[in-house]
Write an enzyme that holds these catalytic residues in place. Sequence first.
Site, short mmCIF file in Angstrom:
data_model
loop_
_atom_site.label_atom_id
_atom_site.label_comp_id
_atom_site.label_asym_id
_atom_site.label_seq_id
_atom_site.Cartn_x
_atom_site.Cartn_y
_atom_site.Cartn_z
N TYR A 43 0.54 -1.06 -0.03
CA TYR A 43 -0.02 -0.13 -0.19
C TYR A 43 0.72 1.08 -0.30
O TYR A 43 0.43 2.44 -0.61
CB TYR A 43 -0.57 0.25 1.08
CG TYR A 43 -1.62 1.29 1.43
CD1 TYR A 43 -2.82 1.26 0.37
CD2 TYR A 43 -2.47 2.17 2.22
CE1 TYR A 43 -4.11 2.20 0.08
CE2 TYR A 43 -2.55 3.33 1.97
CZ TYR A 43 -3.98 3.39 1.40
OH TYR A 43 -4.71 3.92 0.95
N GLU A 53 1.54 6.77 -6.83
CA GLU A 53 0.52 7.47 -7.53
C GLU A 53 0.97 9.17 -7.28
O GLU A 53 1.16 10.03 -8.69
CB GLU A 53 -0.96 6.88 -6.24
CG GLU A 53 -1.74 6.03 -7.06
CD GLU A 53 -2.16 5.23 -6.45
OE1 GLU A 53 -3.32 6.25 -5.81
OE2 GLU A 53 -2.37 4.01 -5.91
#
Length: 206
Positions: free
Chosen positions: A134, A141
Amino acid sequence: MAGFLSVVRRVAQVLYFAIKTLKETGYENVYDAIEKPLQLAQTAAVLEILHGLVGLVRSPVSATLPQIGSRLFLTWGILYSFPEVRSHLLVSSLVISWSITEIIRYSFFGLKEALGFAPSWHLWLRYSSFLLLYPTGISSEVGLIYLALPHIKTSEMYSVRMPNSLNFSFDYFYATILVLAIYVPGTNSIDLSLRTYPMNLFDSDL
């Protein structure tokens, strides 16, 4: 079961081509090698939201919706739209993090659908792997969105200027900055869901 296996196969294809390209020609060429299967896999993930809404899977929609939404934004709104960022190293860390996460998640769902349960080790892997994957996925991102900002501003792609027949204006550059701004609270919300949801699962099994 067949549907989940199909998703796993598509995502595994992305992972395979990404690693193969990294090894053979370098990270600069990873996007070109995985573009089509990546777009197909991430767009098809919209079905997971529908499955959550109708109860086919137990994943909370509150966690699934922002996660899939951000991936669609990266896939189409950043990587597809702005070729200037495609050769960055962060593309490799992004697709590898996404792919491993999704192979674990969808194989978990497939086993639950076929057998009515998943092995305890798979349950542990499903809700523990995010501790590594994660952060690497989210940081990739955010990094790619940040790198795209100058190109978004100069190109004015997807922006709508006044005057026009609809009397409406939209600035994709500032909309993207807004997306970046909500990443922090959005990340915390997803992180909390991923941490508390497995506890509820384990408690319900006792």
